[in-house]
Design a protein around this motif. Sequence first.
Motif: not given
Length: 396
Positions: A162-183
Amino acid sequence: MTLTFHWFLPTNGDSRDVVGGGHGVPTGAAGGARPASVAYLGQIARTAEQLGFVGALTPTGAWCEDAWLSTAMLTEVTERLKFLVAFRPGLTSPTLAAQMASTFQRLSRGRLLLNVVTGGESSEQRAYGDFLDKDARYARADEFLHVVRALWRGETVDHHGDHLRVEQARLHRLPDPTPPVYFGGSSAAALPVAVRHSDVYLTWGEPPAQVADKLDRVRALAADAGRALRFGIRLHVIARDTADEAWAQARRLLSGISEADIQAVQDGLRRSESEGQRRMLDLHGGSRDSLEVSPNLWAGVGLVRGGAGTALVGSHREIADRIAEYHALGIDEFILSGYPHLEEAYWFGEGVLPILRERGLWRHPDGQPGSADHVDVPFAGTSTPRPRPASLIGGS
């Protein structure tokens, strides 16, 4: 599990007062505004690192420096400290945000933590070109974090929401480690999003009974979603050698602020759409009376500051007791601050953390003892003579 402590970077500037600037300081007295320069913020960051804080929260908003740019610069003047970067989903694309986080992780050697802030004030959001209402912002954050999480997992993402649209999105280099999300978020719209996407759910510093009730609700929602979250709390702190000294400092912070100033701030805060802000306002009702809303929990900061409005105030041991009380409810991470941020980091780090270490609740991330070794002063008249080595006896 030992407790984790984070400090705060005042990227809007610092002061010995709750509100920097605007209050005259007599000649010969310490005070005045401290600009948020790389040099000064670097002092705070290095101090936090040395004392044993794991990370430093960096705020977001029109009133402060940009969190991403500020913290990227500060990685160069620190070694271990992580940066809890507050950011607003929807003001940039989820693909770009995922890429930024990946770059930050790689270049900082894994020192990024992410604090999701949906935005509680529509007027400020509109200044950034965002015209969604509060509930829609949370719905968009849900989509945003869904895309970002998938990209971090290495997936190629097609998302038509409803609010966002992406097509064929990908990262060529992944974060290591994945950042923790605080909410954080206390509203009915916020909690389901927090449960689905966060690693650490954050609450502002409410009295323990209110915190316990909120955490129980979040745990129940998380269990229904098949997830288990960690919990953190955001507080200011005024720790001193004695309780009297701490409370004197709390009173001083409000002593130069007029009732008209307080009323003006409160009028503005009452227009906030944030449920968390409403809960902060309810603690003091806009009055200086009865600001100790729970033992050692002082709501005075919230009279003149939006957002986190409570402080732990007391002797070092009292502060340690209150931290242990919150920990018993399930809080494992504490995000703290104080005015000014440089000096208050030392008060807490040198006064409270050693007590928590003795109780087995905390250890220094670097394995350091957390306090200086005893130093003998040469030629001091009260020092005890040490035995001479045998090789020096008898003139040898």
